[in-house]
Design a protein around this motif. Structure first.
Motif, short mmCIF file in Angstrom:
data_model
loop_
_atom_site.label_atom_id
_atom_site.label_comp_id
_atom_site.label_asym_id
_atom_site.label_seq_id
_atom_site.Cartn_x
_atom_site.Cartn_y
_atom_site.Cartn_z
N UNK A 36 21.76 103.72 115.03
CA UNK A 36 22.36 104.75 114.57
C UNK A 36 22.80 105.48 115.57
N UNK A 37 22.27 105.45 116.72
CA UNK A 37 22.39 106.15 118.30
C UNK A 37 23.75 105.30 118.93
N UNK A 38 23.39 104.16 119.11
CA UNK A 38 24.65 103.39 119.52
C UNK A 38 25.94 103.29 118.01
N UNK A 40 26.13 105.13 115.31
CA UNK A 40 27.31 106.30 114.62
C UNK A 40 27.38 107.98 115.29
N UNK A 41 26.40 107.96 115.90
CA UNK A 41 26.29 109.20 117.14
C UNK A 41 26.94 108.72 117.75
N UNK A 42 26.91 107.22 118.59
CA UNK A 42 27.90 107.04 119.63
C UNK A 42 29.25 107.55 119.40
N UNK A 43 29.76 107.24 118.42
CA UNK A 43 30.70 106.95 117.87
C UNK A 43 32.30 108.22 117.97
N UNK A 44 30.79 108.89 116.86
CA UNK A 44 30.98 110.69 116.54
C UNK A 44 31.43 111.62 118.51
#
Length: 222
Positions: A36-38, A40-44
């Motif tokens: 998730x971190x690398x 969805x979160x990183x993209x956001x």
């Protein structure tokens, strides 16, 4: 003159709009958290328009258990070490920690902290000193308290909230929730999002919370 006044009004409105509070609750050796971190979160957060309207709180504790200032972590002692390192990095570099966290989550190995710090311009010795001392313990106790106070309680990690609302298995639509919650002029990423349908991502790996008498395990969201 009217055009200038209109632009200034838009800027004032954008400045007045409250940022969206995003909470991300993870643990350092959970594969699902790393994914998730690398992604969805990183993209956001790599989109400046989205990053500018978000107050991000990243809390690293997850499914650990504590007795006072002693911790037992889901994936063993190495995860407790990783949790302390990541928690200290967030506290020490609260505006520049994200690249370090993406590096750590990408490797899933606390021993890579020195390398990740060097790659991202952070002071490893400062992070290490914090993690090894009482400051790190105090910060991790605070992380535990913040995680334990979630309402509803988290069922697994990663656990993601937007303005206090748990996204649960819809976490991959994080940007949609941010855009919906923000009351100011929408950044371009929101307008692009509106042009395509939202999708629920199935099959994401998460690390399930263990309750008394239950085994610690990883699950797939159906």
């Amino acid at each position: 003159m009217m055009k200038f006044v209109t632009i200034m009004a838009i800027v004032a409105f954008a400045s007045a709009a409250e940022k969206v509070n995003v909470g991300v609750y993870t643990e350092s050796l959970c594969p699902g958290c790393a994914d998730f971190a690398t992604s969805t979160l990183k993209d956001a957060m790599s989109d400046k328009g989205i990053a500018d309207i978000v107050n991000l709180k990243w809390v690293v504790y997850g499914n650990a258990e504590r007795r006072g200032d002693k911790f037992q972590c889901q994936h063993g002692p190495s995860e407790c070490t990783g949790n302390l390192i990541e928690t200290c990095a967030i506290a020490l570099y609260n505006t520049t920690y994200l690249p370090f966290m993406y590096c750590m989550e990408g490797d899933l190995d606390p021993s890579d902290a020195r390398s990740c710090a060097q790659q991202t311009g952070l002071d490893y010795e400062k992070i290490h000193s914090c993690a090894q001392g009482s400051t790190g313990t105090q910060l991790e106790v605070k992380a535990a308290e913040e995680t334990e106070s979630l309402n509803p309680p988290h069922q697994y990690v990663p656990w993601v909230t937007v303005n206090g609302e748990a996204l649960e298995d819809d976490m991959d639509n994080l940007v949609s929730y941010i855009c919906k919650a923000y009351k100011g002029p929408k950044p371009s990423a929101c307008n692009q999002l509106a042009a395509r349908p939202r999708t629920r991502i199935n099959g994401r790996t998460v690390c399930a919370r263990a309750f008394a008498g239950e085994a610690l395990e990883e699950e797939l969201l159906a």
